[in-house]
Design a protein around this motif. Structure first.
Motif: not given
Lengths: 234, 164
Positions: A222, A226, B80-81, B83-86, B108, B111-112, B115-116
């Motif tokens: 996904a 941002w 993770v600033y 990164l575009e995708n999980l 950041w 934003r993820i 997946v955490l």
């Protein structure tokens, strides 16, 4: 043909030099997950022990996973760089195949299981065939419970190998039909890789270094939201 | 869910705030740092890392994405600033770092969240009116293991929390 085998898909990192005489030299390290620091010195060591120059090599074999991302990156990048520099092809073999091969003398169903971390495992099933094993299921990313269900559904004796089977032994169904190999087969071995790769080299089943990619069994992806970053001036 | 708001007036205090959490975090813990660029996420991590016994200088891993530090507890410091995708978080070895008996600090990281782990400490750094270096930090324990430590967390942060 001489070949160098590089294996780094689990907490262990190793390499071996082999050829038609079998494995000539090998080294494995499983302490501290120091793949990047260990691999190059290992390669130098096994080549020296085997009295092989890098320029004698006809192919590089590499374990392409599934496995730990950090380890695979080191092994695959090293294999590709060496193959490219030496202008030789690469033989790519999945980790689970390497894990199952040493269990080939059993006529039980074999489950190769690698710890994928955070409660998940990579696994596939194999059967004995003359001279080796044959994979009879697709490599899967799942939970120990998923594997447990498949073990019960199999209704036959199963031998499990790999660090994933060891770690989650307690979470698997209790049955006299299910046995986990406690010692010796926790990690894929560079020696096995050298043996399997040599057979493939004879059939010229290889690829160019730029076509080698890790086998990632991944979860659905996904995009990360941002709005903040993309809205910022810089 | 209880939110503790701490206030700091400069980088040294933000570092001290990080150090104050060092006795509270355990191997396997995840600390998620949220807030705009320059709000104090890396400065906080420097304080936490130093108090965990990391000798080397901790810098923002914006370009390396992940950096491992060795102290009396190992520290994985991620940003993770970029990164575009999980999936890219998985590609840098996130699952291995989260299952490594190390403290994992993720800039950041809010934003993820998908997946955490469900247990984590979220710290949101905010600019506030006042001096240029004044910050408010909203500290939110998430999940059973962190909520169980709420009282200890309040004690550790009491210096920076005036009664409103």
């Amino acid at each position: 043909m001489l070949l160098l085998a590089i294996e780094s898909s689990t907490g262990q990192v190793g390499c071996a030099v082999g050829g038609h005489e079998g494995v000539l030299a090998s080294a494995h390290t499983s302490r501290g997950r120091r793949h990047a620091e260990c691999l190059a010195p290992q390669i130098e060591f096994v080549c020296r022990q085997a009295q092989v120059e890098l320029t004698d090599l006809g192919a590089v074999a590499v374990d392409v996973g599934p496995g730990l991302f950090t380890g695979l990156r080191v092994g695959i990048a090293t294999a590709k760089a060496l193959a490219q520099a030496l202008a030789i092809p690469v033989i790519a073999i999945p980790s689970l195949d390497l894990l199952a091969f040493p269990a080939r003398f059993s006529h039980r169903l074999i489950a190769a299981v690698i710890d994928a971390r955070r409660g998940e495992i990579f696994y596939a099933f194999y059967r004995h065939v003359p001279g080796g094993v044959q994979r009879v299921s697709e490599p899967t990313l799942g939970s120990p419970d998923d594997l447990g269900s498949e073990l019960l559904a199999a209704r036959e004796e199963v031998l499990l190998v790999g660090d994933g089977a060891l770690r989650y032994q307690g979470a698997l169904p209790e049955s006299s039909r299910i046995e986990v190999v406690e010692q010796g087969l926790a990690n894929p071995s560079a020696r096995t890789l050298a043996l399997l790769a040599h057979a493939r080299a004879l059939r010229e089943e290889w690829v160019q270094p730029w076509d080698v990619n890790p086998m990632y069994l991944r979860k659905p992806d996904a995009a990360i939201g941002w709005a903040t970053r993309d809205g910022a001036a810089g | 869910m209880p939110v503790i708001t701490a206030r700091t007036t400069g980088p040294d205090e933000t570092r001290a705030l990080g150090a104050a959490l060092a006795d509270l975090v355990r191997p396997g813990d995840v600390v998620v740092l949220a807030g705009d660029l320059g709000a104090g996420k890396t400065t906080f991590t420097q304080g936490l890392g130093a108090a965990l016994g990391v000798a080397e200088r901790i810098t923002s891993p914006t370009f390396t994405i992940a950096q491992e530090h060795r102290g009396r507890v190992r520290l994985h410091h991620l940003d993770v600033y970029r990164l575009e995708n999980l999936r890219e978080a998985t590609d840098v070895g996130l699952d291995e770092m989260l299952d490594d008996e190390a403290v994992v600090v993720i800039e950041w990281g809010d934003r993820i969240l998908p997946v955490l782990p469900t247990d984590l400490l979220e710290m949101r750094f905010r600019f506030v009116d006042g001096g240029d270096d004044d910050r408010a930090v909203d500290v939110r324990p998430v999940g059973f293991h962190w909520i169980a430590r709420s009282a200890a967390l309040e004690r550790a942060l009491a210096r920076w929390c005036e009664a409103a």
